[in-house]
Design a protein around this motif. Sequence first.
Motif, PDB file in Angstrom:
ATOM      1  N   ALA A   4       0.836  -1.205   0.000  1.00  0.00           N
ATOM      2  CA  ALA A   4       0.000   0.000   0.000  1.00  0.00           C
ATOM      3  C   ALA A   4       0.874   1.260   0.000  1.00  0.00           C
ATOM      4  N   PRO A   5       0.346   2.390  -0.506  1.00  0.00           N
ATOM      5  CA  PRO A   5      -1.024   2.558  -1.014  1.00  0.00           C
ATOM      6  C   PRO A   5      -1.190   1.998  -2.423  1.00  0.00           C
ATOM      7  N   TYR A   6      -2.442   1.598  -2.734  1.00  0.00           N
ATOM      8  CA  TYR A   6      -2.773   1.093  -4.055  1.00  0.00           C
ATOM      9  C   TYR A   6      -3.752   2.068  -4.721  1.00  0.00           C
ATOM     10  N   THR A   7      -3.440   2.523  -5.914  1.00  0.00           N
ATOM     11  CA  THR A   7      -4.384   3.345  -6.654  1.00  0.00           C
ATOM     12  C   THR A   7      -5.173   2.443  -7.598  1.00  0.00           C
ATOM     13  N   VAL A   8      -6.486   2.621  -7.608  1.00  0.00           N
ATOM     14  CA  VAL A   8      -7.375   1.742  -8.363  1.00  0.00           C
ATOM     15  C   VAL A   8      -8.111   2.572  -9.413  1.00  0.00           C
ATOM     16  N   SER A   9      -8.078   2.115 -10.649  1.00  0.00           N
ATOM     17  CA  SER A   9      -8.751   2.811 -11.736  1.00  0.00           C
ATOM     18  C   SER A   9      -9.295   1.797 -12.730  1.00  0.00           C
ATOM     19  N   THR A  10     -10.019   2.286 -13.711  1.00  0.00           N
ATOM     20  CA  THR A  10     -10.616   1.408 -14.709  1.00  0.00           C
ATOM     21  C   THR A  10      -9.845   1.486 -16.018  1.00  0.00           C
ATOM     22  N   LYS A  11      -9.964   0.438 -16.801  1.00  0.00           N
ATOM     23  CA  LYS A  11      -9.775   0.577 -18.230  1.00  0.00           C
ATOM     24  C   LYS A  11     -11.171   0.823 -18.793  1.00  0.00           C
TER      25      LYS A  11
ATOM     26  N   ILE B 272     -13.995   1.844  -0.525  1.00  0.00           N
ATOM     27  CA  ILE B 272     -12.632   1.617  -0.064  1.00  0.00           C
ATOM     28  C   ILE B 272     -12.642   1.374   1.430  1.00  0.00           C
ATOM     29  N   ASP B 273     -12.044   0.211   1.814  1.00  0.00           N
ATOM     30  CA  ASP B 273     -12.142  -0.256   3.196  1.00  0.00           C
ATOM     31  C   ASP B 273     -13.616  -0.221   3.594  1.00  0.00           C
ATOM     32  N   ASP B 274     -13.961   0.441   4.684  1.00  0.00           N
ATOM     33  CA  ASP B 274     -15.372   0.565   5.052  1.00  0.00           C
ATOM     34  C   ASP B 274     -15.795   2.032   5.027  1.00  0.00           C
ATOM     35  N   GLY B 275     -15.107   2.819   4.181  1.00  0.00           N
ATOM     36  CA  GLY B 275     -15.346   4.252   4.181  1.00  0.00           C
ATOM     37  C   GLY B 275     -15.955   4.776   2.902  1.00  0.00           C
ATOM     38  N   HIS B 276     -15.200   5.592   2.180  1.00  0.00           N
ATOM     39  CA  HIS B 276     -15.727   6.360   1.049  1.00  0.00           C
ATOM     40  C   HIS B 276     -16.221   5.457  -0.074  1.00  0.00           C
TER      41      HIS B 276
ATOM     42  N   LEU C   9     -10.969   5.270  -9.184  1.00  0.00           N
ATOM     43  CA  LEU C   9     -11.936   4.758  -8.211  1.00  0.00           C
ATOM     44  C   LEU C   9     -11.498   5.037  -6.781  1.00  0.00           C
ATOM     45  N   GLY C  10     -10.243   5.465  -6.599  1.00  0.00           N
ATOM     46  CA  GLY C  10      -9.776   5.811  -5.261  1.00  0.00           C
ATOM     47  C   GLY C  10      -8.430   5.187  -4.942  1.00  0.00           C
ATOM     48  N   THR C  11      -7.944   5.482  -3.743  1.00  0.00           N
ATOM     49  CA  THR C  11      -6.662   4.966  -3.264  1.00  0.00           C
ATOM     50  C   THR C  11      -6.891   4.141  -2.014  1.00  0.00           C
ATOM     51  N   VAL C  12      -6.407   2.906  -2.037  1.00  0.00           N
ATOM     52  CA  VAL C  12      -6.533   2.005  -0.895  1.00  0.00           C
ATOM     53  C   VAL C  12      -5.307   2.199  -0.016  1.00  0.00           C
ATOM     54  N   GLU C  13      -5.498   2.827   1.134  1.00  0.00           N
ATOM     55  CA  GLU C  13      -4.399   3.060   2.069  1.00  0.00           C
ATOM     56  C   GLU C  13      -4.231   1.888   3.025  1.00  0.00           C
ATOM     57  N   ASN C  14      -5.307   1.169   3.262  1.00  0.00           N
ATOM     58  CA  ASN C  14      -5.275   0.123   4.271  1.00  0.00           C
ATOM     59  C   ASN C  14      -5.333  -1.264   3.643  1.00  0.00           C
ATOM     60  N   LYS C  15      -6.537  -1.779   3.352  1.00  0.00           N
ATOM     61  CA  LYS C  15      -6.648  -3.181   2.991  1.00  0.00           C
ATOM     62  C   LYS C  15      -7.361  -3.476   1.684  1.00  0.00           C
ATOM     63  N   LYS C  16      -8.568  -2.950   1.502  1.00  0.00           N
ATOM     64  CA  LYS C  16      -9.383  -3.517   0.436  1.00  0.00           C
ATOM     65  C   LYS C  16     -10.181  -2.467  -0.323  1.00  0.00           C
TER      66      LYS C  16
END
Length: 283
Positions: A105-112, A131-135, A154-161
């Motif tokens: 981490a951190p993981y940045t998540v996006s689409t094709k 992201i995680d249990d938040g946004h 789609l956001g940045t995963v700082e923690n887990k999932k």
Amino acid sequence: MEKNEIITREKLKTYFETGKYPTESQFAELIDFLSIQDNVLGNKEMVTLANNLAALDNGYILYNTISIENEKFPIVVRSKEGEDQIFTIGKTDNKEQKRYFQGSAPYTVSTKEFMVEKLEGNRYYSLYTQIDDGHTTNRLFGNNLPPVPEDCKLGTVENKKISIRITSEDFDRKINNVHTHITFVNKTEILIEYALYANYWTNTYISEDIVTDHYDLGDFLACFYRADLREISKSIVCRIFDADNDTLLMEASLLPGQKNTNVSAGGVLSGIRNARIECHYES
């Protein structure tokens, strides 16, 4: 070899150093390793790998789909090491799938780009992420609406999932985009971010101007802020104005000495096409 231990290339090489005589069990370990390299995984190897994966501290993606056709939706995950990993989300029949991320981490998540076959009637696909249990983020696509674009964040995963759900939705009419221009003015040195929520549409937290593409399902926008003020002794006030006539619409305070998360702006923008957000220290 200890039970459920994964043998590395480096350890195998030590068995065959000059002057050493590999044992029967060490040859067996080499054979098991080669079977894994050939993608021939037996029950024993699969259980060993599963047990080791469960002990990893890596992040992961959880995804499921409901009532979609045969489309494939690629998701790109980048770790801080710069590695790209692509997960292709297909039909899961509402059975949740779990896949681990490479790197850390951190993981940045996006689409094709999400391309779909023509959807009949008033049917659309809904993309929902958390992201995680938040946004959370949300949007509709397909039918007469544009596809989810290439490299949509789609956001940045700082923690887990990150959890992703793609579902088929039927409405009583065609859905159209509505656009509101938001100008963001931050008069402090603190990073302040905001997110907008509408019916079936949400953006990721940002700290810049945006033109929304929410829907005429309900022409309104709720606004939320986040900022880390744990080292700050002053409050920050964020005000939203109708930019067409400079009318104050709502305001919210970000409190000093704490990490402000999902702070409501105190109302909704209804039918506003141009708005301005101004954030400054409270006098």
